[in-house]
Design a protein around this motif. Structure first.
Motif, PDB file in Angstrom:
ATOM      1  N   SER A 169       0.836  -1.198   0.000  1.00 56.52           N
ATOM      2  CA  SER A 169       0.000   0.000   0.000  1.00 56.52           C
ATOM      3  C   SER A 169       0.876   1.255   0.000  1.00 56.52           C
ATOM      4  O   SER A 169       2.017   1.239   0.464  1.00 56.52           O
ATOM      5  CB  SER A 169      -0.925   0.005   1.210  1.00 56.52           C
ATOM      6  N   THR A 170       0.320   2.328  -0.525  1.00 54.65           N
ATOM      7  CA  THR A 170       1.017   3.611  -0.579  1.00 54.65           C
ATOM      8  C   THR A 170       0.111   4.688   0.008  1.00 54.65           C
ATOM      9  O   THR A 170      -1.060   4.434   0.336  1.00 54.65           O
ATOM     10  CB  THR A 170       1.366   3.977  -2.027  1.00 54.65           C
ATOM     11  N   LYS A 171       0.640   5.889   0.106  1.00 56.66           N
ATOM     12  CA  LYS A 171      -0.161   6.996   0.614  1.00 56.66           C
ATOM     13  C   LYS A 171      -1.335   7.282  -0.310  1.00 56.66           C
ATOM     14  O   LYS A 171      -2.433   7.607   0.137  1.00 56.66           O
ATOM     15  CB  LYS A 171       0.716   8.251   0.757  1.00 56.66           C
ATOM     16  N   GLU A 172      -1.102   7.138  -1.617  1.00 52.27           N
ATOM     17  CA  GLU A 172      -2.163   7.385  -2.582  1.00 52.27           C
ATOM     18  C   GLU A 172      -3.183   6.251  -2.605  1.00 52.27           C
ATOM     19  O   GLU A 172      -4.358   6.470  -2.882  1.00 52.27           O
ATOM     20  CB  GLU A 172      -1.555   7.570  -3.970  1.00 52.27           C
ATOM     21  N   HIS A 173      -2.728   5.041  -2.312  1.00 52.45           N
ATOM     22  CA  HIS A 173      -3.609   3.868  -2.274  1.00 52.45           C
ATOM     23  C   HIS A 173      -3.436   3.178  -0.917  1.00 52.45           C
ATOM     24  O   HIS A 173      -2.775   2.131  -0.821  1.00 52.45           O
ATOM     25  CB  HIS A 173      -3.283   2.910  -3.414  1.00 52.45           C
TER      26      HIS A 173
END
Length: 309
Positions: A64-68
């Motif tokens: 996971s990322t900050k955007e997702h």
């Protein structure tokens, strides 16, 4: 569905389809059969399908990322939808066009022995691929019927491969029918009819898969049995008086979001409520390991809280 099971079925189908596609194109070149050409395009489309499913599985495994923040699990649904809509539909459109062309301008099937030999080889190879897909599906299907499994499975790969392999086998039978009738009657129209039958088959499969994968892509909740296990686990926590309401959503085939408002005793301290929520989350994950994202909101049990004077 385990990722390894789905990958095994995909690789088996990809290997079979690549070999079959080469054989079909060789037979089409020798025979001039539109059924064989349509089946060759069908196998190429199927091979593309499997490559897309493998790409989808790889991309879905990213962190996971900050955007997702909820990860990329639903990319598997996206690529399955692309398979259903684009590749199957392209295969259907080409087959229907080629069949109509062959019916309008029929030609004799030359060297039919090539067509018969390749079709028999392809049926055997597709049969092994279909057997692998059935075996992997049976490992996770449980007591569901095959129709229910295709409709309710949260993992798109096995339903896609199952329908694809079934379509491939039926398509080969249609091609064999068309070529046989063309040879027996001496009328090339039958070859075109077999090709049209393949096109209609692929169009039907495209519609079915598009409908099922669209539902997953838009967002589906947990199946009734999974939701029942989560409810039972949540209600078994000592600090939870009852579930006011609960919602679930698949973030991916093996990742479930659970959000619930739970009633707690009006005289519980904040520390007791926090411990109760932690215990409830632990029990949910123990009962259903795919429940990886859990949000519990405590509220007073207004049905049991004494009315204010």
């Amino acid at each position: 569905m385990s990722a390894s099971g789905g990958t095994k079925a995909i690789i088996a189908a990809l290997t079979a389809n690549l070999a079959i596609a080469v054989a079909k194109f060789v037979a089409a070149a020798f025979t001039g059969s539109s059924s064989m050409l349509a089946e060759g395009i069908h196998s190429v489309a199927d091979s593309g399908n499997q490559v897309l499913l493998l790409i989808g599985g790889k991309r879905a495994a990213r962190a996971s990322t900050k955007e997702h923040p909820f990860g990329y699990g639903r990319e598997r649904y996206f690529y399955a939808f692309v398979v259903a809509v684009v590749l199957f539909t392209i295969g259907a459109a080409f087959s229907l066009y080629e069949g109509w062309h062959k019916i309008s301008e029929p030609t004799e099937v030359a060297s039919p022995i090539w067509a018969f030999g390749v079709l028999i080889f392809a049926i055997i190879a597709e049969g092994f691929s279909f057997r692998t897909a059935i075996k992997e599906s049976n490992a996770v299907r449980g007591k569901q019927s095959w129709v229910a499994f295709v409709r309710r499975s949260k993992s798109p790969e096995l339903p896609v491969i199952l329908l694809e392999d079934l379509g491939a086998l039926l398509g080969l039978i249609f091609a064999l029918f068309g070529v046989t009738m063309a040879v027996v009657t001496g009328d090339g129209i039958w070859d075109g009819i077999g090709t049209m039958m393949i096109g209609v088959l692929l169009a039907i499969i495209a519609v079915v898969l598009a409908m099922e994968t669209k539902s997953l892509l838009v967002g589906e909740g947990a199946s009734p049995d999974v939701e029942a296990r989560i409810r039972a686990a949540l209600e078994s926590a000592p600090e939870v008086e009852r579930i006011i309401h609960m919602r679930t959503l698949h973030l991916g085939p093996e990742e479930l979001l659970v959000a619930a408002k739970i009633a707690v005793e009006h005289n519980d301290t904040a520390a007791e409520v926090a411990r109760g929520i932690d215990e409830a989350e632990r029990r949910i994950r123990e009962a259903e390991p795919i429940a990886r994202v859990i949000y519990l909101e405590p509220d007073l049990d207004r049905l049991r809280t004494p009315a204010a004077n």
